[in-house]
Motif scaffolding. Structure first.
Motif, PDB file in Angstrom:
ATOM      1  N   MET A   1      82.240  81.713  49.652  1.00 46.79           N
ATOM      2  CA  MET A   1      81.639  80.824  48.660  1.00 46.79           C
ATOM      3  C   MET A   1      81.980  79.365  48.993  1.00 46.79           C
ATOM      4  O   MET A   1      83.134  79.041  49.237  1.00 46.79           O
ATOM      5  N   VAL A   2      80.932  78.541  49.034  1.00 44.04           N
ATOM      6  CA  VAL A   2      81.162  77.125  49.326  1.00 44.04           C
ATOM      7  C   VAL A   2      80.923  76.325  48.048  1.00 44.04           C
ATOM      8  O   VAL A   2      79.936  76.544  47.355  1.00 44.04           O
ATOM      9  N   ARG A   3      81.839  75.421  47.733  1.00 45.68           N
ATOM     10  CA  ARG A   3      81.699  74.646  46.488  1.00 45.68           C
ATOM     11  C   ARG A   3      82.360  73.275  46.650  1.00 45.68           C
ATOM     12  O   ARG A   3      83.254  73.094  47.496  1.00 45.68           O
ATOM     13  N   GLU A   4      81.884  72.341  45.801  1.00 47.98           N
ATOM     14  CA  GLU A   4      82.494  71.017  45.803  1.00 47.98           C
ATOM     15  C   GLU A   4      83.923  71.156  45.288  1.00 47.98           C
ATOM     16  O   GLU A   4      84.197  72.030  44.455  1.00 47.98           O
ATOM     17  N   GLN A  60      85.649  79.245  50.434  1.00 43.72           N
ATOM     18  CA  GLN A  60      86.753  80.115  50.026  1.00 43.72           C
ATOM     19  C   GLN A  60      86.397  81.571  50.263  1.00 43.72           C
ATOM     20  O   GLN A  60      85.268  81.989  49.967  1.00 43.72           O
ATOM     21  N   GLY A  61      87.363  82.325  50.813  1.00 47.14           N
ATOM     22  CA  GLY A  61      87.155  83.755  51.037  1.00 47.14           C
ATOM     23  C   GLY A  61      86.998  84.499  49.714  1.00 47.14           C
ATOM     24  O   GLY A  61      87.365  83.978  48.644  1.00 47.14           O
ATOM     25  N   GLU A  62      86.460  85.708  49.786  1.00 48.39           N
ATOM     26  CA  GLU A  62      86.253  86.522  48.571  1.00 48.39           C
ATOM     27  C   GLU A  62      87.594  86.842  47.921  1.00 48.39           C
ATOM     28  O   GLU A  62      88.603  87.012  48.624  1.00 48.39           O
ATOM     29  N   PRO A  63      87.618  86.987  46.554  1.00 50.92           N
ATOM     30  CA  PRO A  63      88.865  87.373  45.892  1.00 50.92           C
ATOM     31  C   PRO A  63      89.284  88.783  46.317  1.00 50.92           C
ATOM     32  O   PRO A  63      88.426  89.611  46.657  1.00 50.92           O
ATOM     33  N   GLY A  64      90.592  89.023  46.307  1.00 48.45           N
ATOM     34  CA  GLY A  64      91.097  90.357  46.632  1.00 48.45           C
ATOM     35  C   GLY A  64      90.800  91.324  45.496  1.00 48.45           C
ATOM     36  O   GLY A  64      90.349  90.897  44.424  1.00 48.45           O
ATOM     37  N   PRO A  65      91.069  92.643  45.673  1.00 52.64           N
ATOM     38  CA  PRO A  65      90.796  93.639  44.616  1.00 52.64           C
ATOM     39  C   PRO A  65      91.584  93.320  43.342  1.00 52.64           C
ATOM     40  O   PRO A  65      91.159  93.648  42.232  1.00 52.64           O
ATOM     41  N   PRO A  69      92.398  84.810  44.110  1.00 50.66           N
ATOM     42  CA  PRO A  69      91.384  84.072  44.868  1.00 50.66           C
ATOM     43  C   PRO A  69      91.635  84.157  46.370  1.00 50.66           C
ATOM     44  O   PRO A  69      92.786  84.205  46.822  1.00 50.66           O
ATOM     45  N   GLY A  70      90.558  84.178  47.142  1.00 50.54           N
ATOM     46  CA  GLY A  70      90.682  84.240  48.598  1.00 50.54           C
ATOM     47  C   GLY A  70      91.166  82.911  49.161  1.00 50.54           C
ATOM     48  O   GLY A  70      91.172  81.893  48.461  1.00 50.54           O
TER      49      GLY A  70
END
Ligand SMILES: CC(C)(COP(=O)(O)OP(=O)(O)OC[C@H]1O[C@@H](n2cnc3c(N)ncnc32)[C@H](O)[C@@H]1OP(=O)(O)O)[C@@H](O)C(=O)NCCC(=O)NCCS
Length: 338
Positions: A1-4, A60-65, A69-70
């Motif tokens: 996910m890309v975000r400001e 940011q990487g995907e959140p873990g189970p 946050p990644g």
């Protein structure tokens, strides 16, 4: 996910994650450079000169189970100054060549375009993947400097002490930790305005008038970067005949950055360049006992300065290039390639 992303309000975990990616990039691309520390990193990423703006995004990487946050695996920021946007992009070595760098540049370029700026500049380190990356994106090389590094462990200190005193009669040197004293600010700014014989990258504008100089010193302090200055004063006129500036950043305090060194035209030929730089190193040795190296950037055509730097013990390290691109063309090209 890309975000400001706003480093002023980001969580400490996010700032730490940006630091991890920066250090992974350094280990991959510039393994001789010291890793950065978290100290004042938030301020380094947030603080700007009056009138400038920096806009940042993260990937940011995907959140873990467990919902944690990644990690932040990519970071881009663009500094809007004058009529140019200065770009910096970092992609973690584990996720390179997946198109993330290109995506981050497009995001920043779109914003720079919307803000009405014409061009984007970027510093590119020679012999790293960034060269092929920016060339693939259509950036053109404008200017090349050489970075040199001085290992303080290898310095001949008695020889240096001699160089520091080898200056013509009628001048004396002054060491100013923190910046020039207030009563010398105007003379200091005059010396910088007269000679633009800059010893650092073109993308870092020098300060030519007293207010801009004060702002610039203030910004350095806020970013956790401690300036040290050695001045050569012309005793007869009280003018600043020469100056050299070194900054010790809290983010990598074992390696300092040499900024401008200037000798005003009328005062050349009296050994000032060599003397002020030698005196600076002697002073830093006691003021910053953990300092191990100093790095500096020179235009390859600046033979006189390169010669003095070699005498002091600086060794050429890398090419440091400036690239630029027209923003509208870049956005158009990247959009068309999607
Ligand atoms: C430069 C950088 C941002 C590239 O990120 P990336 O996500 O790997 O780039 P992309 O996957 O978007 O690559 C886009 C294009 O650039 C070119 N490119 C990128 N890396 C390249 C490489 N190592 N060799 C050749 N071409 C390369 C390719 O044309 C690539 O397209 P392709 O993969 O379809 O062939 C990344 O390597 C990086 O963060 N480098 C450090 C930059 C920096 O500022 N360092 C400062 C301290 S050293």
């Amino acid at each position: 996910m890309v975000r400001e992303w706003d480093p002023r309000t980001a969580s400490s975990d996010e700032v730490a994650s940006v630091l991890d990616t920066l250090n992974a990039v350094l280990a991959a691309d510039l393994p001789q450079d010291p890793p950065w520390r978290e100290s004042s990193l938030r301020e380094y990423l947030s603080e700007v000169m009056p009138g400038e703006r920096r806009i940042s995004w993260v990937a940011q990487g995907e959140p873990g189970p467990d919902g944690v946050p990644g990690p932040i695996l990519g970071h881009v920021h663009v500094l809007l100054l004058g009529d140019i946007g200065v770009l910096e992009v970092l992609v973690h070595p584990d996720v390179r060549r997946t198109g993330l760098g290109r995506e981050l540049v497009l995001l920043a370029a779109r914003r720079v375009y919307q803000e009405g700026f014409q061009s984007i500049g970027v510093e590119v380190v020679g012999d790293t993947p960034a060269v092929a990356f920016y060339e693939a994106l259509g950036f053109a090389r404008e200017y090349v400097e050489t970075r040199s590094v001085l290992d303080l462990g290898a310095v001949d200190w008695p020889a240096l002490a001699e160089m520091a005193t080898g200056i013509g009669a009628g001048y004396h040197l002054e060491f100013c930790p923190g910046g020039p004293p207030d009563d010398l600010i105007e003379a200091y700014a005059r010396a910088k305005a007269e000679v633009r014989d800059v010893d650092d990258g073109e993308l870092r504008p020098s300060s030519y008038d007293p207010q801009r100089l004060r702002d610039s010193l203030d910004t350095l302090h806020r970013r956790g970067m401690k300036p040290y200055i050695v001045l050569a004063l012309h005793e007869h006129s009280g003018e600043v005949a020469g100056l050299t500036e070194v900054v010790v950043p809290a983010q990598h305090p074992t390696r300092a950055d040499q900024y401008d060194t200037i000798v005003v035209q009328d005062h050349r030929g009296y050994g000032i360049d060599r003397a002020i730089k030698a005196r600076m190193l002697l002073e830093l040795r006691s003021a910053e006992p953990t300092l191990a190296e100093v790095q500096t950037w020179n235009a390859q055509a600046n033979e006189a300065m390169l010669k003095v730097n070699a005498e002091l013990g600086y060794r050429p390290d890398r090419e440091w290039c400036e690239y630029s691109v027209d923003v509208a063309e870049l956005v158009h090209r990247l959009d068309a390639a999607r």
